[in-house]
Scaffold this motif. Structure first.
Motif, PDB file in Angstrom:
ATOM      1  N   UNK A  99       0.780  -1.233   0.000  1.00 58.60           N
ATOM      2  CA  UNK A  99       0.000   0.000   0.000  1.00 58.60           C
ATOM      3  C   UNK A  99       0.811   1.280   0.000  1.00 58.60           C
ATOM      4  N   UNK A 100       2.038   1.248  -0.521  1.00 63.80           N
ATOM      5  CA  UNK A 100       2.834   2.474  -0.639  1.00 63.80           C
ATOM      6  C   UNK A 100       2.391   3.195  -1.918  1.00 63.80           C
ATOM      7  N   UNK A 101       1.540   4.190  -1.767  1.00 59.80           N
ATOM      8  CA  UNK A 101       0.971   4.881  -2.921  1.00 59.80           C
ATOM      9  C   UNK A 101       1.607   6.237  -3.190  1.00 59.80           C
ATOM     10  N   UNK A 102       2.427   6.739  -2.276  1.00 56.40           N
ATOM     11  CA  UNK A 102       3.114   8.007  -2.501  1.00 56.40           C
ATOM     12  C   UNK A 102       4.353   7.758  -3.362  1.00 56.40           C
ATOM     13  N   UNK A 103       4.473   8.387  -4.529  1.00 50.88           N
ATOM     14  CA  UNK A 103       5.600   8.088  -5.418  1.00 50.88           C
ATOM     15  C   UNK A 103       6.953   8.434  -4.822  1.00 50.88           C
ATOM     16  N   UNK A 104       7.005   9.445  -3.960  1.00 52.11           N
ATOM     17  CA  UNK A 104       8.299   9.807  -3.357  1.00 52.11           C
ATOM     18  C   UNK A 104       8.733   8.766  -2.327  1.00 52.11           C
ATOM     19  N   UNK A 105       7.801   8.257  -1.554  1.00 51.31           N
ATOM     20  CA  UNK A 105       8.142   7.153  -0.661  1.00 51.31           C
ATOM     21  C   UNK A 105       8.577   5.927  -1.449  1.00 51.31           C
ATOM     22  N   UNK A 106       7.842   5.635  -2.517  1.00 54.78           N
ATOM     23  CA  UNK A 106       8.171   4.486  -3.363  1.00 54.78           C
ATOM     24  C   UNK A 106       9.585   4.627  -3.921  1.00 54.78           C
ATOM     25  N   UNK A 107       9.893   5.784  -4.493  1.00 51.98           N
ATOM     26  CA  UNK A 107      11.222   6.011  -5.052  1.00 51.98           C
ATOM     27  C   UNK A 107      12.323   5.950  -4.014  1.00 51.98           C
ATOM     28  N   UNK A 108      12.052   6.521  -2.832  1.00 49.98           N
ATOM     29  CA  UNK A 108      13.064   6.511  -1.768  1.00 49.98           C
ATOM     30  C   UNK A 108      13.341   5.092  -1.284  1.00 49.98           C
ATOM     31  N   UNK A 109      12.313   4.251  -1.225  1.00 49.04           N
ATOM     32  CA  UNK A 109      12.513   2.860  -0.814  1.00 49.04           C
ATOM     33  C   UNK A 109      13.325   2.108  -1.858  1.00 49.04           C
ATOM     34  N   UNK A 110      13.038   2.334  -3.134  1.00 46.88           N
ATOM     35  CA  UNK A 110      13.834   1.696  -4.194  1.00 46.88           C
ATOM     36  C   UNK A 110      15.300   2.108  -4.074  1.00 46.88           C
ATOM     37  N   UNK A 111      15.531   3.381  -3.828  1.00 44.91           N
ATOM     38  CA  UNK A 111      16.914   3.872  -3.689  1.00 44.91           C
ATOM     39  C   UNK A 111      17.613   3.191  -2.519  1.00 44.91           C
ATOM     40  N   UNK A 112      16.972   3.147  -1.353  1.00 48.00           N
ATOM     41  CA  UNK A 112      17.585   2.512  -0.178  1.00 48.00           C
ATOM     42  C   UNK A 112      17.815   1.028  -0.423  1.00 48.00           C
ATOM     43  N   UNK A 113      16.845   0.378  -1.067  1.00 45.53           N
ATOM     44  CA  UNK A 113      16.978  -1.060  -1.332  1.00 45.53           C
ATOM     45  C   UNK A 113      18.185  -1.338  -2.221  1.00 45.53           C
ATOM     46  N   UNK A 185      20.326 -13.527   8.942  1.00 46.18           N
ATOM     47  CA  UNK A 185      21.352 -14.148   8.105  1.00 46.18           C
ATOM     48  C   UNK A 185      20.788 -15.022   6.983  1.00 46.18           C
ATOM     49  N   UNK A 186      19.563 -15.483   7.102  1.00 42.86           N
ATOM     50  CA  UNK A 186      18.977 -16.337   6.072  1.00 42.86           C
ATOM     51  C   UNK A 186      18.284 -15.546   4.982  1.00 42.86           C
ATOM     52  N   UNK A 187      17.420 -16.221   4.223  1.00 47.09           N
ATOM     53  CA  UNK A 187      16.621 -15.545   3.205  1.00 47.09           C
ATOM     54  C   UNK A 187      15.568 -14.693   3.901  1.00 47.09           C
ATOM     55  N   UNK A 188      15.479 -13.425   3.497  1.00 49.90           N
ATOM     56  CA  UNK A 188      14.628 -12.476   4.215  1.00 49.90           C
ATOM     57  C   UNK A 188      13.740 -11.694   3.256  1.00 49.90           C
ATOM     58  N   UNK A 189      12.486 -11.538   3.655  1.00 50.78           N
ATOM     59  CA  UNK A 189      11.574 -10.592   3.012  1.00 50.78           C
ATOM     60  C   UNK A 189      11.144  -9.585   4.072  1.00 50.78           C
ATOM     61  N   UNK A 190      11.286  -8.298   3.767  1.00 51.91           N
ATOM     62  CA  UNK A 190      10.825  -7.232   4.652  1.00 51.91           C
ATOM     63  C   UNK A 190       9.529  -6.671   4.096  1.00 51.91           C
ATOM     64  N   UNK A 191       8.512  -6.571   4.940  1.00 50.97           N
ATOM     65  CA  UNK A 191       7.224  -6.030   4.509  1.00 50.97           C
ATOM     66  C   UNK A 191       7.050  -4.643   5.116  1.00 50.97           C
ATOM     67  N   UNK A 192       6.818  -3.655   4.264  1.00 50.67           N
ATOM     68  CA  UNK A 192       6.605  -2.280   4.696  1.00 50.67           C
ATOM     69  C   UNK A 192       5.177  -1.890   4.347  1.00 50.67           C
ATOM     70  N   UNK A 193       4.422  -1.470   5.355  1.00 49.85           N
ATOM     71  CA  UNK A 193       3.020  -1.124   5.142  1.00 49.85           C
ATOM     72  C   UNK A 193       2.821   0.330   4.777  1.00 49.85           C
ATOM     73  N   UNK A 194       1.566   0.659   4.509  1.00 48.51           N
ATOM     74  CA  UNK A 194       1.196   2.003   4.080  1.00 48.51           C
ATOM     75  C   UNK A 194       1.436   3.023   5.178  1.00 48.51           C
ATOM     76  N   UNK A 195       1.738   4.241   4.746  1.00 45.35           N
ATOM     77  CA  UNK A 195       1.938   5.354   5.666  1.00 45.35           C
ATOM     78  C   UNK A 195       0.676   5.544   6.518  1.00 45.35           C
ATOM     79  N   UNK A 196       0.833   5.486   7.840  1.00 48.20           N
ATOM     80  CA  UNK A 196      -0.291   5.710   8.733  1.00 48.20           C
ATOM     81  C   UNK A 196      -1.091   4.458   9.027  1.00 48.20           C
ATOM     82  N   UNK A 197      -1.426   3.682   8.010  1.00 51.00           N
ATOM     83  CA  UNK A 197      -2.271   2.504   8.181  1.00 51.00           C
ATOM     84  C   UNK A 197      -1.476   1.248   8.506  1.00 51.00           C
TER      85      UNK A 197
END
Length: 240
Positions: A99-113, A185-197
């Protein structure tokens, strides 16, 4: 698609996705030389125009004096991300956005990733900002390097990842377990939820564990992209 911003355009030039570059008159000579050299290598035409034309074309004054006509950003597949980890001989690190619908948050997460060594980012088709020039600008060129994929059903994808041995950690401010105490140390998936919700109930329930970032200030929550960056760093630190 019109792409703007110095880092995104330069990375797109290096990636061979640009058909033309438009520079604002008055841009400093050193940057002009850098753009011309990259464009010549890529066989791309560079032309100059008044800054106001760039403002109008980009729909913003934040273009940093450069626009590029590029092919639309393309979605990768989840398999592309899994293959990337396997090819590198590294335990998977994948970021799932709920639910990350803000494009700036989306872009910033891609950059950090990309900066912190993740193998890709996945969003759900109906609950995400599109891959747009704003996303590319905020990602500062990371969209040229990091696979970003869509899935029709995020909970189902989580089940599939868990079946293949991936541990799924959801970011939740109220979680009792702080991220810095987790062994990633193993295989990891990080889940980031929507801002506020935060995460949806079903997505939260699918996670193997919920992790938090300890806070000390009066404001008790972090921006989604900041939280993603901190958690990605904790994974990187845990694996060092």
């Amino acid at each position: 698609m019109l792409l703007y911003g110095r880092n995104p355009v330069m990375e797109a030039l290096r990636d061979g996705r640009v058909s033309e570059v438009l520079l604002a008159r008055g841009v400093e000579d050193a940057f002009v030389r850098e753009v011309k050299a990259a464009a010549e290598t890529a066989g791309v035409r560079v032309r100059f125009s008044a800054r106001i034309e760039l403002d109008q074309l980009a729909g913003t004054t934040a273009h940093q004096g450069i626009l590029a006509d590029v092919a639309d950003l393309a979605w990768a597949s989840v398999d592309d991300i899994l293959d990337r980890a396997e090819a590198r001989g590294e335990p998977l690190l994948i970021v799932l956005l709920d639910g990350i619908t803000d494009p700036r948050n989306f872009g910033a997460i891609i950059r950090s990733a990309e900066v912190l060594g993740a193998h890709g980012v996945v969003v759900e088709e109906r609950r995400s900002a599109p891959l747009s020039p704003v996303v590319a600008k905020t990602a500062a060129g990371a969209t040229s390097y990091l696979p970003v994929a869509q899935t029709k059903n995020l909970p189902r994808l989580i089940d599939q990842l868990k079946d293949s041995g991936v541990w799924v950690y959801g970011a939740a401010g109220e979680a009792a377990q702080p991220a810095h105490q987790v062994d990633f140390s193993g295989k990891v998936a990080l889940v980031i939820g929507a801002e506020g919700e935060g995460m949806r109930r079903l997505v939260r329930e699918k996670c193997d564990a919920l992790v938090s970032i300890p806070v000390r200030g009066q404001v008790q929550s972090l921006n989604a992209s900041v939280a993603a960056g901190i958690l990605l760093y904790e994974v990187t630190r845990s694996r060092a």
